[in-house]
Motif scaffolding. Structure first.
Motif, PDB file in Angstrom:
ATOM      1  N   SER A 230       0.784  -1.238   0.000  1.00 45.37           N
ATOM      2  CA  SER A 230       0.000   0.000   0.000  1.00 45.37           C
ATOM      3  C   SER A 230       0.818   1.292   0.000  1.00 45.37           C
ATOM      4  CB  SER A 230      -0.940   0.027   1.213  1.00 45.37           C
ATOM      5  OG  SER A 230      -0.206   0.064   2.428  1.00 45.37           O
ATOM      6  N   SER A 231       2.064   1.225   0.339  1.00 44.68           N
ATOM      7  CA  SER A 231       2.890   2.417   0.474  1.00 44.68           C
ATOM      8  C   SER A 231       3.673   2.693  -0.813  1.00 44.68           C
ATOM      9  CB  SER A 231       3.857   2.215   1.642  1.00 44.68           C
ATOM     10  OG  SER A 231       4.909   3.127   1.579  1.00 44.68           O
ATOM     11  N   PRO A 232       3.578   3.914  -1.353  1.00 43.24           N
ATOM     12  CA  PRO A 232       4.312   4.236  -2.584  1.00 43.24           C
ATOM     13  C   PRO A 232       5.804   3.915  -2.515  1.00 43.24           C
ATOM     14  CG  PRO A 232       2.750   5.968  -2.128  1.00 43.24           C
ATOM     15  CD  PRO A 232       2.738   5.043  -0.925  1.00 43.24           C
ATOM     16  N   GLU A 233       6.440   4.178  -1.364  1.00 47.37           N
ATOM     17  CA  GLU A 233       7.875   3.908  -1.250  1.00 47.37           C
ATOM     18  C   GLU A 233       8.170   2.428  -1.446  1.00 47.37           C
ATOM     19  OE1 GLU A 233       6.400   5.118   2.235  1.00 47.37           O
ATOM     20  OE2 GLU A 233       5.915   6.547   0.671  1.00 47.37           O
ATOM     21  N   HIS A 234       7.308   1.588  -0.902  1.00 49.56           N
ATOM     22  CA  HIS A 234       7.512   0.146  -1.024  1.00 49.56           C
ATOM     23  C   HIS A 234       7.049  -0.385  -2.379  1.00 49.56           C
ATOM     24  CE1 HIS A 234       8.986  -0.442   2.988  1.00 49.56           C
ATOM     25  NE2 HIS A 234       7.880   0.007   3.553  1.00 49.56           N
TER      26      HIS A 234
ATOM     27  N   ALA B 257      -2.181   6.481  -0.102  1.00 47.76           N
ATOM     28  CA  ALA B 257      -2.809   5.182   0.121  1.00 47.76           C
ATOM     29  C   ALA B 257      -3.984   5.280   1.082  1.00 47.76           C
ATOM     30  CB  ALA B 257      -1.764   4.196   0.633  1.00 47.76           C
ATOM     31  N   VAL B 258      -4.959   6.097   0.745  1.00 45.57           N
ATOM     32  CA  VAL B 258      -6.172   6.224   1.553  1.00 45.57           C
ATOM     33  C   VAL B 258      -7.390   5.994   0.659  1.00 45.57           C
ATOM     34  CG1 VAL B 258      -5.121   7.782   3.228  1.00 45.57           C
ATOM     35  CG2 VAL B 258      -6.243   8.737   1.232  1.00 45.57           C
ATOM     36  N   PRO B 259      -8.460   5.391   1.207  1.00 46.51           N
ATOM     37  CA  PRO B 259      -9.640   5.103   0.389  1.00 46.51           C
ATOM     38  C   PRO B 259     -10.152   6.338  -0.336  1.00 46.51           C
ATOM     39  CG  PRO B 259      -9.812   3.982   2.487  1.00 46.51           C
ATOM     40  CD  PRO B 259      -8.608   4.887   2.570  1.00 46.51           C
ATOM     41  N   GLY B 260     -10.459   6.153  -1.604  1.00 50.65           N
ATOM     42  CA  GLY B 260     -10.973   7.231  -2.438  1.00 50.65           C
ATOM     43  C   GLY B 260      -9.892   8.038  -3.128  1.00 50.65           C
ATOM     44  N   ALA B 261      -8.650   7.853  -2.695  1.00 45.33           N
ATOM     45  CA  ALA B 261      -7.552   8.624  -3.280  1.00 45.33           C
ATOM     46  C   ALA B 261      -7.259   8.135  -4.690  1.00 45.33           C
ATOM     47  CB  ALA B 261      -6.304   8.515  -2.415  1.00 45.33           C
TER      48      ALA B 261
ATOM     49  N   PHE C  98      -5.016   4.820 -11.100  1.00 44.82           N
ATOM     50  CA  PHE C  98      -5.050   3.976  -9.901  1.00 44.82           C
ATOM     51  C   PHE C  98      -5.890   4.687  -8.854  1.00 44.82           C
ATOM     52  CE2 PHE C  98      -3.368   2.203  -6.015  1.00 44.82           C
ATOM     53  CZ  PHE C  98      -2.755   0.999  -6.320  1.00 44.82           C
ATOM     54  N   THR C  99      -6.898   4.023  -8.300  1.00 50.66           N
ATOM     55  CA  THR C  99      -7.724   4.611  -7.253  1.00 50.66           C
ATOM     56  C   THR C  99      -7.854   3.619  -6.102  1.00 50.66           C
ATOM     57  OG1 THR C  99      -9.007   5.895  -8.846  1.00 50.66           O
ATOM     58  CG2 THR C  99      -9.999   5.569  -6.685  1.00 50.66           C
ATOM     59  N   VAL C 100      -7.498   4.041  -4.904  1.00 51.39           N
ATOM     60  CA  VAL C 100      -7.610   3.190  -3.719  1.00 51.39           C
ATOM     61  C   VAL C 100      -9.093   3.020  -3.376  1.00 51.39           C
ATOM     62  CG1 VAL C 100      -7.034   2.959  -1.268  1.00 51.39           C
ATOM     63  CG2 VAL C 100      -5.368   3.960  -2.865  1.00 51.39           C
TER      64      VAL C 100
ATOM     65  N   PRO D 112      -5.688  -1.656   7.454  1.00 46.82           N
ATOM     66  CA  PRO D 112      -4.468  -2.281   7.971  1.00 46.82           C
ATOM     67  C   PRO D 112      -4.801  -3.258   9.103  1.00 46.82           C
ATOM     68  CG  PRO D 112      -4.332   0.125   8.050  1.00 46.82           C
ATOM     69  CD  PRO D 112      -5.724  -0.238   7.673  1.00 46.82           C
ATOM     70  N   PRO D 113      -4.125  -4.351   9.198  1.00 48.29           N
ATOM     71  CA  PRO D 113      -3.210  -4.970   8.242  1.00 48.29           C
ATOM     72  C   PRO D 113      -3.889  -6.092   7.449  1.00 48.29           C
ATOM     73  CG  PRO D 113      -2.912  -6.054  10.342  1.00 48.29           C
ATOM     74  CD  PRO D 113      -4.050  -5.046  10.506  1.00 48.29           C
ATOM     75  N   ARG D 114      -5.170  -5.967   7.155  1.00 44.89           N
ATOM     76  CA  ARG D 114      -5.945  -7.071   6.590  1.00 44.89           C
ATOM     77  C   ARG D 114      -6.280  -6.956   5.101  1.00 44.89           C
ATOM     78  NH1 ARG D 114      -5.918 -11.067   9.902  1.00 44.89           N
ATOM     79  NH2 ARG D 114      -8.020 -11.735   9.631  1.00 44.89           N
ATOM     80  N   LEU D 115      -6.464  -5.738   4.610  1.00 43.40           N
ATOM     81  CA  LEU D 115      -7.020  -5.604   3.265  1.00 43.40           C
ATOM     82  C   LEU D 115      -6.544  -4.313   2.604  1.00 43.40           C
ATOM     83  CD1 LEU D 115      -9.349  -6.636   1.241  1.00 43.40           C
ATOM     84  CD2 LEU D 115     -10.731  -4.912   2.361  1.00 43.40           C
ATOM     85  N   PHE D 116      -6.147  -4.432   1.351  1.00 45.10           N
ATOM     86  CA  PHE D 116      -5.859  -3.264   0.525  1.00 45.10           C
ATOM     87  C   PHE D 116      -6.418  -3.566  -0.849  1.00 45.10           C
ATOM     88  CE2 PHE D 116      -3.252  -0.598  -2.315  1.00 45.10           C
ATOM     89  CZ  PHE D 116      -3.508   0.637  -1.736  1.00 45.10           C
ATOM     90  N   SER D 117      -7.257  -2.673  -1.368  1.00 42.10           N
ATOM     91  CA  SER D 117      -7.816  -2.889  -2.700  1.00 42.10           C
ATOM     92  C   SER D 117      -7.799  -1.585  -3.490  1.00 42.10           C
ATOM     93  CB  SER D 117      -9.236  -3.455  -2.614  1.00 42.10           C
ATOM     94  OG  SER D 117     -10.118  -2.546  -2.015  1.00 42.10           O
ATOM     95  N   PHE D 118      -7.764  -1.763  -4.804  1.00 40.29           N
ATOM     96  CA  PHE D 118      -7.724  -0.601  -5.685  1.00 40.29           C
ATOM     97  C   PHE D 118      -8.338  -0.942  -7.030  1.00 40.29           C
ATOM     98  CE2 PHE D 118      -3.689  -2.874  -6.138  1.00 40.29           C
ATOM     99  CZ  PHE D 118      -3.535  -2.986  -7.512  1.00 40.29           C
TER     100      PHE D 118
END
Length: 154
Positions: free
Chosen positions: A24-28, A41-45, A64-66, A71-77
């Motif tokens: 979820s993190s741009p750096e990573h 990395a926030v919903p709707g962003a 790309f839209t979040v 955290p730490p269970r789900l990330f979707s876009f």
């Protein structure tokens, strides 16, 4: 591509907290997937990710839209929609990273849907699906290796 759902499952030698940050993190993200990332990395962003030679300015950008960040269970876009359009079913694909503890690591389940809903003919939908299968089969092992390094403090 029976139902147009791409699914992958991998075990990662890092905690769900670390894996969530890595997906979820741009750096990573830049370390295992796209070459460039512009998004909070926030919903709707809304933002974009890029593939190509950043130094030469030869980057192909993908919208790309979040959708969810739990955290730490789900990330979707949602992604691959046209620039200037709001991501929605029918104009974008939905990727979900579901994370669950697995001993001292994490089980990551990734699904991508939306290929059939785009209004493409069968050949185009199947071609895009194959492209994404190839892409995820390349990038998900990189995610596992990188997240394990982050989790180990490397």
């Amino acid at each position: 591509m029976d139902d147009g759902t791409l699914e992958r499952e991998i075990r990662i030698d890092a905690s769900p907290e670390v894996v969530f940050d890595v997906v979820s993190s741009p750096e990573h993200l830049r370390e295992w997937w796209p070459d460039a990332v512009e998004l909070p990395a926030v919903p709707g962003a809304a933002g974009r990710i890029g593939f190509g030679d950043v130094a030469k300015g030869e980057v192909s950008w993908v919208q790309f839209t979040v959708v969810d960040a739990v955290p730490p269970r789900l990330f979707s876009f949602r992604w691959t929609h046209e620039a200037g359009r709001t991501a929605a079913p029918g104009n974008s694909n939905l990727v979900v990273f579901a994370l669950e503890p697995d001993g001292d690591g994490t089980l990551l389940r990734m699904t991508e849907t939306g290929f059939r809903e785009r209004g493409w003919d069968e050949a185009k939908a199947a071609g895009r699906y194959r492209d994404h299968v190839t892409g995820w089969d390349h990038y998900l092992p990189r995610l596992a290796v990188y997240a394990a390094k982050v989790g180990a403090g490397a």
